[in-house]
Write a protein that holds these residues in place. Structure first.
Motif, PDB file in Angstrom:
ATOM      1  N   ARG A  62      42.459  16.147  65.812  1.00 40.74           N
ATOM      2  CA  ARG A  62      42.602  14.615  66.217  1.00 40.74           C
ATOM      3  C   ARG A  62      44.107  14.500  67.100  1.00 40.74           C
ATOM      4  NH1 ARG A  62      40.429  10.942  61.574  1.00 40.74           N
ATOM      5  NH2 ARG A  62      38.432  12.038  61.633  1.00 40.74           N
ATOM      6  N   ASP A  63      45.125  14.538  66.422  1.00 39.27           N
ATOM      7  CA  ASP A  63      46.576  14.145  67.392  1.00 39.27           C
ATOM      8  C   ASP A  63      47.069  14.963  68.965  1.00 39.27           C
ATOM      9  OD1 ASP A  63      47.633  12.725  65.187  1.00 39.27           O
ATOM     10  OD2 ASP A  63      48.451  14.901  64.402  1.00 39.27           O
ATOM     11  N   LYS A  64      46.533  16.695  68.989  1.00 37.49           N
ATOM     12  CA  LYS A  64      46.221  16.713  70.263  1.00 37.49           C
ATOM     13  C   LYS A  64      44.920  15.897  71.159  1.00 37.49           C
ATOM     14  CE  LYS A  64      46.731  22.157  69.039  1.00 37.49           C
ATOM     15  NZ  LYS A  64      45.575  23.421  69.548  1.00 37.49           N
ATOM     16  N   LYS A  65      43.990  15.727  70.943  1.00 43.42           N
ATOM     17  CA  LYS A  65      43.066  15.163  71.343  1.00 43.42           C
ATOM     18  C   LYS A  65      43.747  13.605  72.360  1.00 43.42           C
ATOM     19  CE  LYS A  65      38.411  14.677  71.015  1.00 43.42           C
ATOM     20  NZ  LYS A  65      37.106  14.247  70.898  1.00 43.42           N
ATOM     21  N   ARG A  66      44.782  12.830  71.243  1.00 38.67           N
ATOM     22  CA  ARG A  66      45.586  12.199  71.105  1.00 38.67           C
ATOM     23  C   ARG A  66      46.789  12.038  72.118  1.00 38.67           C
ATOM     24  NH1 ARG A  66      46.877  10.176  65.755  1.00 38.67           N
ATOM     25  NH2 ARG A  66      44.785   9.784  65.339  1.00 38.67           N
ATOM     26  N   ASP A  67      47.293  13.673  72.039  1.00 40.05           N
ATOM     27  CA  ASP A  67      48.053  13.596  73.129  1.00 40.05           C
ATOM     28  C   ASP A  67      47.540  13.761  74.865  1.00 40.05           C
ATOM     29  OD1 ASP A  67      50.324  13.735  71.442  1.00 40.05           O
ATOM     30  OD2 ASP A  67      50.404  15.750  70.394  1.00 40.05           O
TER      31      ASP A  67
END
Length: 178
Positions: free
Chosen positions: A2-7
Motif C-alpha cells: 500500500r505504501d508503494k501505491k500511495r507513493d
C-alpha cells in the motif's frame, strides 16, 4: 504494498500539479503577449489618429496661407486699379486745362485782330478784307492743326496705355501666384 501505491499516487499528483502549473505559466505568458500586442495596436491606432489630426491642421494652415495670398493679390489689384483711375482723372484734367488755354489764346488773338482792324479804320478796305480772309484762314488752319495734334496726342496715349489683360494671361498670373 500500500505504501508503494500511495507513493506512486503522490508522485503522479505532484507531476500533475507541476504540469498544471506549467500549463498555467504558459497561459499567463500567452495572455501577457496578447495584452502587449493589443497595447501595441492601440498605440499604433493612437499615432495614426494623431498623424491624421496633424495632417488636417497642416492642410488648414495651407488653406489659410492660400487665402491670405489671394487676399493680398486682390488688394494689390484693387490698388493698381485705383492708381490707374487717378492717373486717368489727372490726364483728363490736364487735357481740359490745355483746351481752355487754347480757347483763351484763340479768343485773345481774335481780340487783337479786332483792335488792329479798329486802328486801321477804313484804310484800304479791299486789302483789309483780303488780309482778314487770310487771317481767318490762318486761324482756321491753326485751330485745325491744334485739334489734329490733340487727337494725335490722345491716340498716342491710348496706344501707350497697357491694354486690359486677356482672360488667359490673368488666369496664368493667378495660377502662378498660387
Amino acid at each position: 504494498h500500500r505504501d508503494k501505491k500511495r507513493d506512486k499516487e503522490k508522485v503522479k499528483e505532484k507531476e500533475k500539479a507541476k504540469e498544471k502549473e506549467r500549463h498555467q505559466d504558459k497561459e499567463k505568458e500567452r495572455n501577457w503577449d496578447r495584452d502587449k500586442e493589443k497595447e501595441r495596436e492601440q498605440d499604433k491606432e493612437r499615432n495614426r489618429d494623431k498623424d491624421k489630426e496633424k495632417d488636417q491642421e497642416r492642410e488648414k494652415e495651407r488653406h489659410k496661407d492660400r487665402e491670405r495670398v489671394r487676399d493680398k493679390d486682390r488688394d494689390r489689384d484693387r490698388d493698381k486699379d485705383r492708381e490707374k483711375n487717378k492717373e486717368k482723372e489727372k490726364e483728363k484734367d490736364r487735357e481740359e486745362v490745355d483746351q481752355n488755354k487754347e480757347k483763351d489764346d484763340v479768343m485773345k488773338e481774335g481780340e487783337k485782330d479786332r483792335e488792329i482792324k479798329d486802328k486801321e479804320g477804313d484804310k484800304d478796305r479791299g486789302e483789309k478784307e483780303d488780309k482778314e480772309k487770310e487771317k481767318d484762314e490762318k486761324k482756321e488752319k491753326k485751330e485745325q492743326e491744334r485739334e489734329k495734334e490733340r487727337d494725335d496726342k490722345k491716340k498716342k496715349e491710348k496706344r501707350s496705355r497697357t491694354p486690359p489683360r486677356s482672360y488667359s494671361s490673368s488666369r496664368r498670373s493667378r495660377s502662378s501666384s498660387r
